[in-house]
Design a protein around this motif. Sequence first.
Motif, short mmCIF file in Angstrom:
data_model
loop_
_atom_site.label_atom_id
_atom_site.label_comp_id
_atom_site.label_asym_id
_atom_site.label_seq_id
_atom_site.Cartn_x
_atom_site.Cartn_y
_atom_site.Cartn_z
N ASP A 116 2.41 15.85 1.48
CA ASP A 116 2.51 14.54 0.84
C ASP A 116 3.58 13.69 1.54
O ASP A 116 4.36 14.19 2.36
CB ASP A 116 2.87 14.69 -0.64
N ASN A 117 3.61 12.41 1.18
CA ASN A 117 4.63 11.50 1.71
C ASN A 117 6.02 12.06 1.39
O ASN A 117 6.37 12.21 0.22
CB ASN A 117 4.46 10.12 1.08
N PRO A 118 6.84 12.39 2.40
CA PRO A 118 8.14 13.02 2.12
C PRO A 118 9.08 12.13 1.33
O PRO A 118 10.00 12.64 0.67
CB PRO A 118 8.70 13.32 3.51
N PHE A 119 8.89 10.82 1.37
CA PHE A 119 9.78 9.94 0.63
C PHE A 119 9.68 10.22 -0.87
O PHE A 119 10.70 10.35 -1.56
CB PHE A 119 9.44 8.47 0.91
N PHE A 120 8.45 10.31 -1.38
CA PHE A 120 8.27 10.58 -2.81
C PHE A 120 8.31 12.08 -3.12
O PHE A 120 8.78 12.48 -4.18
CB PHE A 120 6.94 9.99 -3.28
N ALA A 121 7.84 12.90 -2.20
CA ALA A 121 7.79 14.34 -2.46
C ALA A 121 9.19 14.94 -2.57
O ALA A 121 9.38 15.96 -3.26
CB ALA A 121 7.01 15.04 -1.35
N ALA A 122 10.18 14.32 -1.92
CA ALA A 122 11.53 14.88 -1.91
C ALA A 122 12.27 14.67 -3.22
O ALA A 122 13.28 15.33 -3.46
CB ALA A 122 12.33 14.27 -0.76
N MET A 123 11.81 13.79 -4.07
CA MET A 123 12.56 13.48 -5.30
C MET A 123 12.03 14.28 -6.48
O MET A 123 10.88 14.74 -6.47
CB MET A 123 12.48 11.97 -5.59
N PRO A 124 12.86 14.45 -7.52
CA PRO A 124 12.40 15.15 -8.73
C PRO A 124 11.16 14.48 -9.31
O PRO A 124 11.03 13.25 -9.26
CB PRO A 124 13.60 15.05 -9.68
N HIS A 125 10.26 15.30 -9.86
CA HIS A 125 8.97 14.79 -10.33
C HIS A 125 9.15 13.67 -11.36
O HIS A 125 8.38 12.70 -11.37
CB HIS A 125 8.16 15.93 -10.95
N ALA A 126 10.16 13.77 -12.19
CA ALA A 126 10.37 12.77 -13.25
C ALA A 126 10.76 11.41 -12.69
O ALA A 126 10.60 10.38 -13.35
CB ALA A 126 11.44 13.25 -14.23
N LEU A 127 11.30 11.40 -11.47
CA LEU A 127 11.75 10.13 -10.88
C LEU A 127 10.69 9.46 -10.03
O LEU A 127 10.89 8.33 -9.58
CB LEU A 127 13.00 10.38 -10.02
N VAL A 128 9.58 10.14 -9.79
CA VAL A 128 8.58 9.59 -8.87
C VAL A 128 8.02 8.27 -9.40
O VAL A 128 7.99 7.26 -8.69
CB VAL A 128 7.43 10.61 -8.64
N LEU A 137 0.83 -1.21 0.00
CA LEU A 137 0.00 0.00 0.00
C LEU A 137 0.86 1.26 0.00
O LEU A 137 0.60 2.21 -0.75
CB LEU A 137 -0.92 0.01 1.21
N SER A 138 1.91 1.28 0.82
CA SER A 138 2.75 2.48 0.90
C SER A 138 3.49 2.73 -0.39
O SER A 138 3.71 3.89 -0.77
CB SER A 138 3.75 2.34 2.05
N ALA A 139 3.87 1.67 -1.11
CA ALA A 139 4.56 1.85 -2.38
C ALA A 139 3.62 2.38 -3.46
O ALA A 139 3.93 3.33 -4.18
CB ALA A 139 5.18 0.53 -2.83
N VAL A 140 2.45 1.77 -3.55
CA VAL A 140 1.50 2.17 -4.59
C VAL A 140 0.96 3.57 -4.34
O VAL A 140 0.63 4.30 -5.28
CB VAL A 140 0.35 1.14 -4.69
N GLU A 141 0.91 3.96 -3.07
CA GLU A 141 0.40 5.30 -2.74
C GLU A 141 1.29 6.41 -3.30
O GLU A 141 0.88 7.57 -3.36
CB GLU A 141 0.27 5.46 -1.23
N GLY A 142 2.51 6.05 -3.74
CA GLY A 142 3.37 7.04 -4.38
C GLY A 142 2.77 7.60 -5.66
O GLY A 142 3.14 8.69 -6.11
N ILE A 143 1.81 6.86 -6.24
CA ILE A 143 1.12 7.36 -7.43
C ILE A 143 0.43 8.68 -7.13
O ILE A 143 0.33 9.57 -7.99
CB ILE A 143 0.10 6.32 -7.94
N GLY A 144 -0.06 8.84 -5.89
CA GLY A 144 -0.76 10.05 -5.51
C GLY A 144 0.11 11.29 -5.57
O GLY A 144 -0.41 12.42 -5.68
N VAL A 145 1.44 11.12 -5.53
CA VAL A 145 2.34 12.27 -5.66
C VAL A 145 2.40 12.72 -7.11
O VAL A 145 2.57 13.90 -7.40
CB VAL A 145 3.75 11.90 -5.14
N VAL A 146 2.26 11.76 -8.05
CA VAL A 146 2.27 12.09 -9.48
C VAL A 146 0.99 12.82 -9.85
O VAL A 146 1.01 13.90 -10.45
CB VAL A 146 2.44 10.82 -10.32
N THR A 147 -0.15 12.22 -9.46
CA THR A 147 -1.44 12.85 -9.74
C THR A 147 -2.49 12.27 -8.79
O THR A 147 -2.56 11.05 -8.59
CB THR A 147 -1.89 12.62 -11.19
#
Length: 616
Positions: A267-279, A119-129
């Motif tokens: 947002d989740n700081p793990f994904f929010a901290a990285m460049p958008h293209a790498l999310v 769940l935590s991994a897939v939730e990274g999609i929410g940072v993209v859109t």
Amino acid sequence: MLPGALAALGIVFGDIGTSPLYTLQTVLTDTGTSDRATLLGSFSLLVWTMILVVAVKYAMVVMRADNKGEGGILALFSLVGGVFGKHWYSRGTLLSAAGLFGAALLYGDGAITPAISVLSAVEGIGVVTHSLDDYILPIATIILLGIFMVQPLGTARISRVFGPVMLLWFLCMGGLGAASLLGHPGVLVGLDPVFALRFLYEHGGRSLVILGAVFLSVTGAEALYADMSHVGRPSVRLALGLVVLPMLILSYAGQTAFLMSHPGVRDNPFFAAMPHALVLPMVILATFATIIASQAIITGAFTLTRQAIQLGWFPSLNIRQTSDAEYGQIYVSVVNWLLMVVTLLIALTFRSSDALSGAYGTAVSTTMLMTTLLIFDVMRARWAWPLWKALPVALFFGAIDLAFFVANLMKIGKGGYVPLLIGLFLYIVMTTWRRGTILLRAGLAPLGEGSEKLRQRLRDKTLTRTPGEAVFLSRYESALPPIVMRHAADFNCLPERVVALNVRFETVPRVAPEHRMTVKETGDGLWQINVRFGFVEVPNLYYVLSEAREKGCSVDLDKVVFVSGNDDVVKDLKRPKMFGPRRILFGFLYRNAVRASDRFTLPRERLIEVGHQVEI
């Protein structure tokens, strides 16, 4: 050591390696603020929790307590040799309860870890859109379903890439953390433990809630101990010191640095901290990492089940080896499908990693406390440490474990009851099975009391001997065990050659070949074979009999008939020896346990089952 360390990244460190996906976010949510003092205090707590619990307690101390290379709480339990005593406060009872309950709780952890990780991994999609938020749970459910569905196929080939994938994950995670850290290097002052202590002091009673979230960073620590037999202690320590701990610290430091520079981010700081293209690429890599972490937990549940069966605390189940090269690659059907159902129910009930964090950690913190209790006994009894040396070490780790244990108890109302209920149920199953088998053996024992009369009949040739040979599977180390006596009484005959075969599982992982078996001829065509297996070994009685042939017991393997017991358990109407519901549970377990033909790889067409009613 280097190949072993690479393998350890995939086998041992999957759970800890995916904890940065959700841990800091959960800590800050429970804290309620994200000012500089809070961020530095949280970072310091995470770092020193990992150092003290993972590196010092488990890697340096607990991993020394291996049982011939095997680890895990059941292996530790076998080292202390705990048996239930007459009183609840006796040493044996306390140690047995600690070991069994700790082991039972790991099943609860095994059901929650795949759910929260995926769940935590897939939730990274929410940072993209955020337009895809409604699809996060269905995608996670499909991935979880797939993980369990592929288990019957075996994971021997797939597991070869686990190490390299996890190495890539750790390097990417650490590299991204280092990149964020460059923008705010002052975060590294949080490596001073004073920040952690000050943070706890300033938050007072709320510190327990925060510690419950901090504990998520070390929930995979038990895997270091449980899975060390796959790669060896030196390889686990090398991987931890060279890759795992440095990359985790960099990841948490990077997330902290990013939040300091962007205080308004929610947002989740793990994904929010990285460049958008790498999310999106990191979401995909994170998903693979969580699948590997889930696989390690599931495999650990299979291994734990086999150890419990071999030690006599669990009914026999069908265990299938899925690799001819890796002993640890096994499949236990019942455990797999039950875990799948429970994991999916948990994911669909809690629906997000943030909500599920309340249920996570309760089981592992309790198991860690049980481990400390057992390791203290090992220090005194096995390592011969004096009290002045063992007690401070145990109290130091015990204080840490107790703090996290109490902190996680605060989460019971938020879902922490889930793993505790799972653990309690399995604890009842294990103790019921053990008690029932002891009563069953006691009920069968009187059948062997007429052995001398039977021997006299054999010498006088008043008992008919039928052509052929039979191997009687016995629970007793005797040439005339109860099952042979029962056969003679029921049929008034015995085969010309009778082999009483007793199989015993030891509290060591493996038994050396020279100590494997004893073969003895006791006259009148009677042979007694006693064979011993370690608790991680798969017994094969055809191999045993072929070895016995070399010692004089010339059994024809193509014609031999096997005889085993298959008794019914009924209530003793005069003096019931077991509480009603537990007797019903034992009867259900006994009827559905794997029979001798399956457990010992025997052909059904040459197996005869003899049984009678045993009152308990």
